[in-house]
Design an enzyme around this catalytic site. Structure first.
Site, PDB file in Angstrom:
ATOM      1  N   ILE A 195     -37.774  -7.586  52.296  1.00 25.91           N
ATOM      2  CA  ILE A 195     -36.382  -8.038  52.464  1.00 25.91           C
ATOM      3  C   ILE A 195     -36.219  -9.301  51.637  1.00 25.91           C
ATOM      4  O   ILE A 195     -36.908 -10.300  51.884  1.00 25.91           O
ATOM      5  CB  ILE A 195     -36.073  -8.302  53.951  1.00 25.91           C
ATOM      6  CG1 ILE A 195     -36.117  -6.974  54.722  1.00 25.91           C
ATOM      7  CG2 ILE A 195     -34.726  -9.000  54.119  1.00 25.91           C
ATOM      8  CD1 ILE A 195     -35.836  -7.102  56.209  1.00 25.91           C
ATOM      9  N   TYR A 209     -26.221  -8.152  34.121  1.00 27.27           N
ATOM     10  CA  TYR A 209     -25.805  -6.767  34.345  1.00 27.27           C
ATOM     11  C   TYR A 209     -24.282  -6.696  34.504  1.00 27.27           C
ATOM     12  O   TYR A 209     -23.598  -5.916  33.822  1.00 27.27           O
ATOM     13  CB  TYR A 209     -26.506  -6.221  35.592  1.00 27.27           C
ATOM     14  CG  TYR A 209     -25.958  -4.896  36.049  1.00 27.27           C
ATOM     15  CD1 TYR A 209     -26.203  -3.746  35.308  1.00 27.27           C
ATOM     16  CD2 TYR A 209     -25.182  -4.791  37.199  1.00 27.27           C
ATOM     17  CE1 TYR A 209     -25.679  -2.518  35.713  1.00 27.27           C
ATOM     18  CE2 TYR A 209     -24.660  -3.577  37.601  1.00 27.27           C
ATOM     19  CZ  TYR A 209     -24.915  -2.450  36.856  1.00 27.27           C
ATOM     20  OH  TYR A 209     -24.387  -1.258  37.253  1.00 27.27           O
ATOM     21  N   ILE A 217     -25.894   8.868  39.766  1.00 28.11           N
ATOM     22  CA  ILE A 217     -24.462   9.073  40.021  1.00 28.11           C
ATOM     23  C   ILE A 217     -23.918  10.099  39.020  1.00 28.11           C
ATOM     24  O   ILE A 217     -23.087  10.946  39.357  1.00 28.11           O
ATOM     25  CB  ILE A 217     -23.691   7.739  39.944  1.00 28.11           C
ATOM     26  CG1 ILE A 217     -24.341   6.694  40.867  1.00 28.11           C
ATOM     27  CG2 ILE A 217     -22.226   7.946  40.329  1.00 28.11           C
ATOM     28  CD1 ILE A 217     -23.734   5.302  40.794  1.00 28.11           C
ATOM     29  N   ARG A 232     -33.868 -12.657  45.847  1.00 30.10           N
ATOM     30  CA  ARG A 232     -33.997 -12.045  44.519  1.00 30.10           C
ATOM     31  C   ARG A 232     -32.941 -12.682  43.608  1.00 30.10           C
ATOM     32  O   ARG A 232     -31.789 -12.850  44.022  1.00 30.10           O
ATOM     33  CB  ARG A 232     -33.745 -10.542  44.662  1.00 30.10           C
ATOM     34  CG  ARG A 232     -34.090  -9.708  43.477  1.00 30.10           C
ATOM     35  CD  ARG A 232     -33.908  -8.216  43.770  1.00 30.10           C
ATOM     36  NE  ARG A 232     -32.509  -7.848  43.965  1.00 30.10           N
ATOM     37  CZ  ARG A 232     -32.077  -6.613  44.149  1.00 30.10           C
ATOM     38  NH1 ARG A 232     -32.943  -5.609  44.192  1.00 30.10           N
ATOM     39  NH2 ARG A 232     -30.798  -6.352  44.301  1.00 30.10           N
ATOM     40  N   ALA A 233     -33.325 -13.016  42.379  1.00 33.00           N
ATOM     41  CA  ALA A 233     -32.382 -13.690  41.467  1.00 33.00           C
ATOM     42  C   ALA A 233     -31.171 -12.801  41.206  1.00 33.00           C
ATOM     43  O   ALA A 233     -31.304 -11.592  41.053  1.00 33.00           O
ATOM     44  CB  ALA A 233     -33.081 -14.002  40.147  1.00 33.00           C
ATOM     45  N   ASN A 289     -22.071  -0.159  46.543  1.00 32.41           N
ATOM     46  CA  ASN A 289     -23.468   0.288  46.523  1.00 32.41           C
ATOM     47  C   ASN A 289     -23.581   1.794  46.727  1.00 32.41           C
ATOM     48  O   ASN A 289     -23.447   2.278  47.850  1.00 32.41           O
ATOM     49  CB  ASN A 289     -24.282  -0.486  47.550  1.00 32.41           C
ATOM     50  CG  ASN A 289     -24.587  -1.882  47.048  1.00 32.41           C
ATOM     51  OD1 ASN A 289     -23.681  -2.678  46.857  1.00 32.41           O
ATOM     52  ND2 ASN A 289     -25.848  -2.165  46.805  1.00 32.41           N
TER      53      ASN A 289
HETATM   54  N1  UFG Z   1     -32.899  -5.474  48.802  1.00 31.65           N
HETATM   55  C1  UFG Z   1     -33.986  -5.841  49.562  1.00 31.65           C
HETATM   56  N2  UFG Z   1     -35.169  -5.196  49.358  1.00 31.65           N
HETATM   57  C2  UFG Z   1     -35.297  -4.199  48.427  1.00 31.65           C
HETATM   58  C3  UFG Z   1     -34.176  -3.815  47.669  1.00 31.65           C
HETATM   59  C4  UFG Z   1     -32.990  -4.488  47.871  1.00 31.65           C
HETATM   60  O1  UFG Z   1     -33.895  -6.749  50.385  1.00 31.65           O
HETATM   61  O2  UFG Z   1     -36.396  -3.661  48.289  1.00 31.65           O
HETATM   62  C5  UFG Z   1     -31.630  -6.166  49.016  1.00 31.65           C
HETATM   63  C6  UFG Z   1     -31.133  -6.844  47.764  1.00 31.65           C
HETATM   64  O3  UFG Z   1     -31.658  -8.120  47.630  1.00 31.65           O
HETATM   65  C7  UFG Z   1     -29.635  -6.814  48.002  1.00 31.65           C
HETATM   66  C8  UFG Z   1     -29.408  -5.530  48.803  1.00 31.65           C
HETATM   67  O4  UFG Z   1     -30.673  -5.192  49.353  1.00 31.65           O
HETATM   68  O5  UFG Z   1     -29.269  -7.893  48.776  1.00 31.65           O
HETATM   69  C9  UFG Z   1     -28.954  -4.372  47.953  1.00 31.65           C
HETATM   70  O6  UFG Z   1     -29.814  -4.263  46.829  1.00 31.65           O
HETATM   71  P1  UFG Z   1     -29.813  -3.012  45.868  1.00 31.65           P
HETATM   72  O7  UFG Z   1     -30.845  -3.270  44.815  1.00 31.65           O
HETATM   73  O8  UFG Z   1     -29.931  -1.764  46.659  1.00 31.65           O
HETATM   74  O9  UFG Z   1     -28.361  -3.031  45.266  1.00 31.65           O
HETATM   75  P2  UFG Z   1     -27.588  -4.217  44.525  1.00 31.65           P
HETATM   76  O10 UFG Z   1     -26.522  -4.667  45.480  1.00 31.65           O
HETATM   77  O11 UFG Z   1     -28.464  -5.242  43.947  1.00 31.65           O
HETATM   78  O12 UFG Z   1     -27.043  -3.449  43.273  1.00 31.65           O
HETATM   79  C10 UFG Z   1     -26.311  -2.276  43.383  1.00 31.65           C
HETATM   80  C11 UFG Z   1     -26.411  -1.507  42.105  1.00 31.65           C
HETATM   81  C12 UFG Z   1     -25.788  -2.267  41.013  1.00 31.65           C
HETATM   82  C13 UFG Z   1     -24.436  -2.721  41.395  1.00 31.65           C
HETATM   83  C14 UFG Z   1     -24.435  -3.443  42.690  1.00 31.65           C
HETATM   84  C15 UFG Z   1     -23.068  -3.814  43.132  1.00 31.65           C
HETATM   85  O13 UFG Z   1     -27.747  -1.243  41.767  1.00 31.65           O
HETATM   86  O14 UFG Z   1     -25.701  -1.416  39.908  1.00 31.65           O
HETATM   87  O15 UFG Z   1     -25.003  -2.612  43.661  1.00 31.65           O
HETATM   88  O16 UFG Z   1     -23.075  -4.149  44.463  1.00 31.65           O
HETATM   89  F1  UFG Z   1     -23.930  -3.526  40.472  1.00 31.65           F
END
Ligand code: UFG
Length: 344
Positions: A220, A155, A18, A295-296, A184
Site C-alpha cells: 500500500i 504521464y 481498454i 508513490r511519486a 481508474n
Molecule cells: N496502489 C497501491 N499499491 C499498488 C498499486 C497501486 O497502493 O500496488 C495505489 C496507488 O498508489 C494509487 C492507487 O492505488 O493511490 C491506484 O493506483 P493505480 O496504479 O491502480 O492507478 P493510478 O490511479 O495510479 O492510475 C490509473 C491509471 C492511469 C490514470 C489514472 C487516473 O493507470 O493511467 O488511473 O486516475 F491516469
C-alpha cells in the site's frame, strides 16, 4: 459536420486492456475493426479471441508502431478506416516520473504521428484515450470537464498535450474528436473472453487479487494522505462500461455532433483500503499487505462526475459496483494465471 455512418475503424493499442474491450464492443455494435498495435504490451491472443467470438465482423490486426508514420498511413488506407480510436500509449504514472523522455516520445510524438497520418489520409474522426491524470490535484470533490487541467506527473502532461493539439487539428483539418478521460479502469469482460494482462502489473485491483492468489503481499503506497483512512482515493470504473462509452462516442461523431470531452468514472470515491476490503469480501480470504512510502506522482484523490457523458451520450454504466468490478477481475485472474499465455 453532416451525419455519416462509419463502417470501418482503426484502433491503435487495440490489443491492450481498454483497447481490446473496446474492440469487442465495436465489433458487436457492427463495425469492422482493424487493430494497430506493436504488441509490446498488447496481446495478439486478445484480438484473435474477439475475431473468433464475433465472426460476422472483420476483426484484423496490423502489427506496427505508432511512431512509424508510413506504416500508420498504410494501415489507415488498407483498413479503409473512417475513424480512429487511439489507445496506444505508455500508462505508468510512476515510470513517467522517472523516465519522462520515454513518455513524451511515445505518447506525444506517437500521438501526433497518428494525427498527422490521419490528416494525410483524410480521416477526420478521432476518439482519444485520455486520463484523469490530466487534472492533477483536484480543487473540488468531484471533477467535471471544466476543472482546470494541471497535471502533477509527466504521464498526465503527455496526454494533455494531445488533448490540446486536437483543438488545433480540428481548426486546421476539421478533425472531429471525442476525448474520454478515464478515471481508474478496472474489471474484466463479464463473458470471460478478455481481461487485464500487464507485465509488470502495476494497478491496484489486480495487484490486490494477485496478492490473494499468489501470497505475494500487496504494497500500500502511503497511508498518510489527508483522506478518510489515510490512503489514496480513486474512482473505479468497469472496463466494459468504458468500452460502451467509446461506441457511444463514435455514434456522437457519426451524428455530426461537435468535438467534445467527457470524464468517465462512477463518481464514487474508493480508498486503497476499501479496495483491500472488497477483495477480501469477494475472495473470502485476507489480502496480505504492507504499508510502504508514498508513490511519486500520486494525487491523493481523483473522483469524477460523469454527468455530461450520461446526458449527451446516454452513457449508462452497468458494472460499476465495486464488488462486481472485483469479481469480474477475479474470475479472469483465476481462469488465466498466466494471462493470455494460459492454456484455454
Ligand atoms: N496502489 C497501491 N499499491 C499498488 C498499486 C497501486 O497502493 O500496488 C495505489 C496507488 O498508489 C494509487 C492507487 O492505488 O493511490 C491506484 O493506483 P493505480 O496504479 O491502480 O492507478 P493510478 O490511479 O495510479 O492510475 C490509473 C491509471 C492511469 C490514470 C489514472 C487516473 O493507470 O493511467 O488511473 O486516475 F491516469
Amino acid at each position: 459536420m453532416t451525419p455519416s455512418a462509419v463502417k470501418s475503424v482503426l484502433v491503435t493499442g487495440g490489443a491492450g486492456y481498454i483497447g481490446s474491450h473496446t474492440v469487442k464492443a465495436l465489433a458487436l455494435a457492427g463495425y469492422d475493426v482493424c487493430v494497430y498495435d506493436n504488441l509490446l504490451a498488447g496481446h495478439r491472443e486478445a484480438v484473435e479471441r474477439i475475431a473468433r467470438a464475433v465472426p460476422d465482423r472483420r476483426v484484423t490486426l496490423i502489427e506496427g508502431d505508432i511512431l512509424d508514420r508510413a506504416w500508420v498511413l498504410s494501415a489507415l488506407r488498407e483498413s479503409r478506416a473512417e475513424a480512429v480510436f487511439h489507445f496506444a500509449a505508455l500508462l505508468s504514472v510512476g515510470e513517467s516520473v522517472s523516465d519522462p523522455a520515454k513518455y513524451y516520445g511515445t505518447n506525444v510524438i506517437g500521438g501526433l504521428t497518428v494525427l498527422s497520418a490521419m490528416a494525410e489520409a483524410g480521416v477526420s474522426r478521432f476518439v482519444f484515450s485520455s486520463t484523469a491524470a490530466t487534472f492533477g490535484e483536484p480543487l473540488v470533490t468531484a471533477i467535471d470537464e471544466s476543472h482546470p487541467q494541471q497535471p502533477v506527473n509527466p504521464y498526465g502532461e503527455t496526454k494533455l498535450v494531445i488533448e490540446r493539439a486536437l483543438r488545433n487539428f480540428d481548426s486546421a483539418f476539421g478533425l472531429r474528436h471525442v476525448v474520454f478521460r478515464y478515471f481508474n479502469a478496472a474489471g474484466a469482460d463479464p463473458d470471460g473472453l478478455l481481461g487485464e494482462d500487464h507485465t509488470p502489473e502495476i494497478h491496484l485491483i489486480p495487484r490486490a487479487i494477485l496478492a490473494v492468489l499468489t501470497g505475494e503481499p500487496l504494497q500500500i503506497f502511503g497511508d498518510d494522505y489527508a483522506t478518510s483512512d489515510g490512503t489514496c482515493i480513486r474512482d473505479f470504473v468497469h472496463v466494459t462500461d468504458l468500452a460502451a462509452a467509446h461506441v457511444a462516442g463514435l455514434r456522437h461523431l457519426e451524428a455530426g455532433q461537435p468535438s467534445a470531452s467527457y470524464n468517465l468514472g462512477m463518481g464514487a470515491g474508493v480508498s486503497v483500503r476499501d479496495v483491500v476490503s472488497a477483495v477480501e469480501r469477494v475472495t473470502g480470504r485476507p489480502v496480505p499487505h504492507s504499508v510502504e512510502p508514498r508513490r511519486a506522482g500520486d494525487p491523493s484523490r481523483l473522483v469524477a462526475t460523469s454527468a455530461r457523458a450520461r446526458a449527451e451520450l446516454a452513457w449508462t454504466p452497468r458494472y460499476g459496483d465495486l464488488d462486481t468490478i472485483v469479481s469480474t477481475a477475479l474470475a479472469w485472474h483465476r481462469a488465466h494465471p498466466q494471462g493470455y499465455g494460459s492454456p484455454e
